[in-house]
Scaffold this active site. Structure first.
Site, PDB file in Angstrom:
ATOM      1  CG  ASN A 131      -0.336   0.063   2.507  1.00 24.98           C
ATOM      2  OD1 ASN A 131       0.584  -0.707   2.775  1.00 24.98           O
ATOM      3  ND2 ASN A 131      -0.771   0.979   3.347  1.00 24.98           N
TER       4      ASN A 131
ATOM      5  CB  THR B 240       1.798  -7.533   0.646  1.00 21.05           C
ATOM      6  OG1 THR B 240       1.919  -7.849   2.032  1.00 21.05           O
ATOM      7  CG2 THR B 240       0.322  -7.377   0.319  1.00 21.05           C
ATOM      8  CB  ILE B 241       3.827 -12.474   2.545  1.00 20.22           C
ATOM      9  CG1 ILE B 241       4.470 -11.639   3.649  1.00 20.22           C
ATOM     10  CG2 ILE B 241       4.844 -12.845   1.482  1.00 20.22           C
ATOM     11  CD1 ILE B 241       5.387 -12.455   4.554  1.00 20.22           C
ATOM     12  CG  ASP B 242       2.216  -8.411   5.758  1.00 20.22           C
ATOM     13  OD1 ASP B 242       2.624  -9.457   6.303  1.00 20.22           O
ATOM     14  OD2 ASP B 242       2.861  -7.347   5.765  1.00 20.22           O
TER      15      ASP B 242
ATOM     16  CG  MET C 229       7.084 -12.687   8.873  1.00 17.88           C
ATOM     17  SD  MET C 229       7.794 -12.439   7.223  1.00 17.88           S
ATOM     18  CE  MET C 229       9.503 -12.087   7.648  1.00 17.88           C
ATOM     19  N   GLY C 230       3.464 -10.901  10.376  1.00 16.42           N
ATOM     20  CA  GLY C 230       2.206 -10.159  10.346  1.00 16.42           C
ATOM     21  C   GLY C 230       2.216  -9.115  11.437  1.00 16.42           C
ATOM     22  NE  ARG C 231       5.361  -2.760  13.000  1.00 13.06           N
ATOM     23  CZ  ARG C 231       6.470  -2.054  13.072  1.00 13.06           C
ATOM     24  NH1 ARG C 231       7.479  -2.361  12.296  1.00 13.06           N
ATOM     25  NH2 ARG C 231       6.585  -1.057  13.912  1.00 13.06           N
TER      26      ARG C 231
ATOM     27  CD  GLN D  94       6.795 -16.530   8.472  1.00  9.32           C
ATOM     28  OE1 GLN D  94       5.616 -16.411   8.748  1.00  9.32           O
ATOM     29  NE2 GLN D  94       7.739 -15.868   9.125  1.00  9.32           N
ATOM     30  NE  ARG D  95      11.189 -10.922   3.354  1.00 10.17           N
ATOM     31  CZ  ARG D  95      11.470  -9.714   3.832  1.00 10.17           C
ATOM     32  NH1 ARG D  95      10.539  -9.020   4.462  1.00 10.17           N
ATOM     33  NH2 ARG D  95      12.666  -9.200   3.691  1.00 10.17           N
TER      34      ARG D  95
END
Lengths: 409, 409
Positions: free
Chosen positions: B102, B130-132, B174-176, B310-311
């Site tokens: 974004n 994005t992986i998020d 992961m994932g802030r 993970q990414r």
């Protein structure tokens, strides 16, 4: 009786299914008792009959990582082995197949000696399994190839990540005493510019001052650096390690322990009083140490510890590893049925350019106790990398790896 | 001009190659400038012509994780965007394709507004990555499916490891700000007994007392417990976060930050003054916290932080993800050539049981700035798990997973 022991591998159930298949081929054996959680299940008499098990289900089990029967960290002493032997006698167990590392080979050896002393006919076979690849006699251990494949792929991807965003990256790889798995990260390297740029294994003394110089040199050349380190890298100081029998030996002090001491971190210890290395933030410490030395203009520095996924990931099993793990299980049964012998199944690599192996029976005593470190000839003179000759050893075990695509060489 | 930005994904080069292919199909465009390290390469005028590039090489690049052009963490402000625009004008750049999250959409938006204000004909397309999975408008983001696949496989293997050796295991994912990736660990669960048994995402307040109760309940039932937590789980306190433009906002305080404060650990901060969460030992803290509460008879407790693998892992890309990532790249070029428009490429999921998608143009302003959290409807009432309805959403994105084989159900 069959059991599984120690840490997981991606192919430990291939060996279990190999045993089950080979026993199914033998009409003379009426029952195959599978012990839940290894020796613990034996002394608690928690077992299940695996003879004539559903084959389709077995194939799914074989393809699934981590001991399907359950595993154990128990390292039986003389008395514990006595209880195992009594359970065998009580249940008329005449063959014992134990899938595990060198401690499991030792358990097998002790129980076998007891049976011999009591003139009880018991044939005991150890079936090798460890991602550490540190068993003696055998050329390599089932479980290692798949873990090596995971590490190679992980470092390969991580090197691309580092090339994309630059900076320094430290990857901590399993291996408390042996550098075999960390050395496998070499498979990720495709030329002089790709990582891992530096590799540190427990077999070479780790000098933290030289480490900083090494990293600086790579960073000055490439603007980035990917570093693979074994969790068990050691410095030139000593510390005490307590063995299961209560005896104490002096060993090289792990860098992680030295760091923890300097940082006044409480150390968690296992049942034998030894430091649980897996809990120490080795990667983060090395990152912080480097950051301090590189000062104001330090690049982005990150550390990862690969963790249990190295030994349990179901997505990238090495086909060679899976096949060999199945065969060592079968061979154990075949050797036991063929003669009044006990032993450990070992793998011999064929001569010649094309990869191939044969199997043979090793003595339990030769596999128990001692482990096999990464030979010095594979470690480079600067003790910060692995020689190309190691690639010939490891590449066939990990299997073909995807090519790395770059826009420019 | 094409560039890549932000964190890596396994398929970010599929989108790059999609752009290159689609531009190659258009005779009217003479050059395709690939910027090294995104906006940083643009302002430094470090680019390379990708028009008519070797196709076989491109296919290898497409299959390789992490930005082949190099990526950047730069989040351009107004002045930085002005320099980008000046470089475009100087080089007669008329199309700008920016692959990123974004923030990249926002950069695209600002540059496009500048061009519009100066009556300079520039079509700007943001290509989602994005992986998020936290971009607005689009059903899902390229990159997420492959990361979800990795997490599902890793937790699947880890659950087998935990079943084999028992105890408690904590996996930090992961994932802030968004729990999409952690929620994907649900794919590993095959029935009530398999893990992850507990899942915690940043969208639900994390109560550490309730967490201990949750773990105890699972452990009492199964004798083991696998726990998946987002790195960004938060408590009900607030802390300040500084944005790129210098403004400050109050956000829920991450558990990892709260812990670090309590343990008097120095917090590393990024260029914006925000805490670098990836360096905080969240998993280890939770493990230590649980160990203290479970007291003397505590089981074996371990924690892993999955990290960058993970990414970037090259070994288990989701085929659907790879295909869609390629197509969003192609669509961006096609949309730009078809009309005098700018925008972001978005994915719409077709109605019906069978998975399928179509693509459409979204407004840059609708994708920039804000992110899309995991909807509350996917989080269970106890805030310690994910509802089954989420599986319908995520399963097609991650692709088929290998079956887990167990000796007994």
């Amino acid at each position: 009786m069959v059991g599984q022991s120690g840490g997981s591998t991606a192919v430990i159930n291939q060996s279990l299914v190999g045993v089950i298949e080979a026993v199914d081929d033998c009409a003379a054996i009426g029952r195959l008792l599978g012990a839940h959680h290894g020796v613990r299940g034996i002394v608690q008499e928690l077992f299940v009959n695996l003879k004539g098990f559903d084959r389709a289900r077995l194939e799914r089990v074989a393809a699934t990582p981590c001991a399907a029967l359950g595993s154990t960290r128990d390292k039986p002493n003389e008395e514990y082995c006595r209880r195992i032997f009594e359970v065998f006698r009580k249940n008329d167990v005449r063959y014992f197949f134990y899938i595990g590392g060198n401690d499991s080979a030792d358990t097998a050896r002790i129980v076998r000696e007891m049976a011999k002393a009591d003139s009880y006919d018991l044939r005991v076979f150890h079936i090798p399994k460890t991602i550490d690849n540190d068993l003696r006699v055998t050329d390599h251990c089932p479980g290692y190839g798949s873990a090596a494949r995971f590490v190679a792929l992980a470092v390969m991807g991580d090197d691309r990540d580092n090339a994309s965003l630059t900076g320094l990256k430290i990857d901590v790889i399993m291996g408390r005493d042996a550098g075999w798995l960390t050395a496998a990260s070499m498979l990720a390297r495709s030329d002089e510019s790709t990582g891992p740029h530096l590799i540190y294994v427990p077999e070479a003394i780790f000098d933290i001052g030289r480490f900083v110089d090494d990293v600086r040199a790579v960073y000055d050349r490439l603007g980035r650096c990917v570093i693979a380190v074994s969790e068990g890298i050691v410095c030139d100081e000593k510390m005490e390690v307590r063995k299961a029998d209560g005896s104490v030996k002096l060993v090289d002090k792990p860098i992680a322990v030295k760091v923890a001491e300097e940082m006044h971190i409480d150390l968690e210890r296992d049942d034998h009083g030894n430091v649980v290395l897996s809990k120490l933030p080795l990667g983060q410490f090395l990152a912080d140490y480097i950051a301090e030395r590189l000062g104001k203009n330090k690049p982005r520095i990150r550390a990862d510890t690969f963790g249990y996924v190295q030994r349990s990931f179901p997505g990238c099993v090495s086909p060679v590893d899976a096949r060999e793990a199945r065969l060592v299980g079968r061979r154990a049964v075949q050797y036991a049925l063929a003669g009044r012998t006990s032993g450990s199944v070992a793998i011999r690599r064929n001569e010649g350019a094309r990869y191939g192996v044969s199997y043979f029976r090793a003595e339990l005593a030769d596999v128990a106790h001692q482990t096999k470190p990464l030979p010095k000839e594979y470690i480079n003179a600067a003790a910060n990398g692995i020689n190309d000759s190691f690639l010939d050893y490891v590449a066939p075990l990990a299997g073909d790896l995807p090519p790395i695509g770059r826009l420019f060489d």
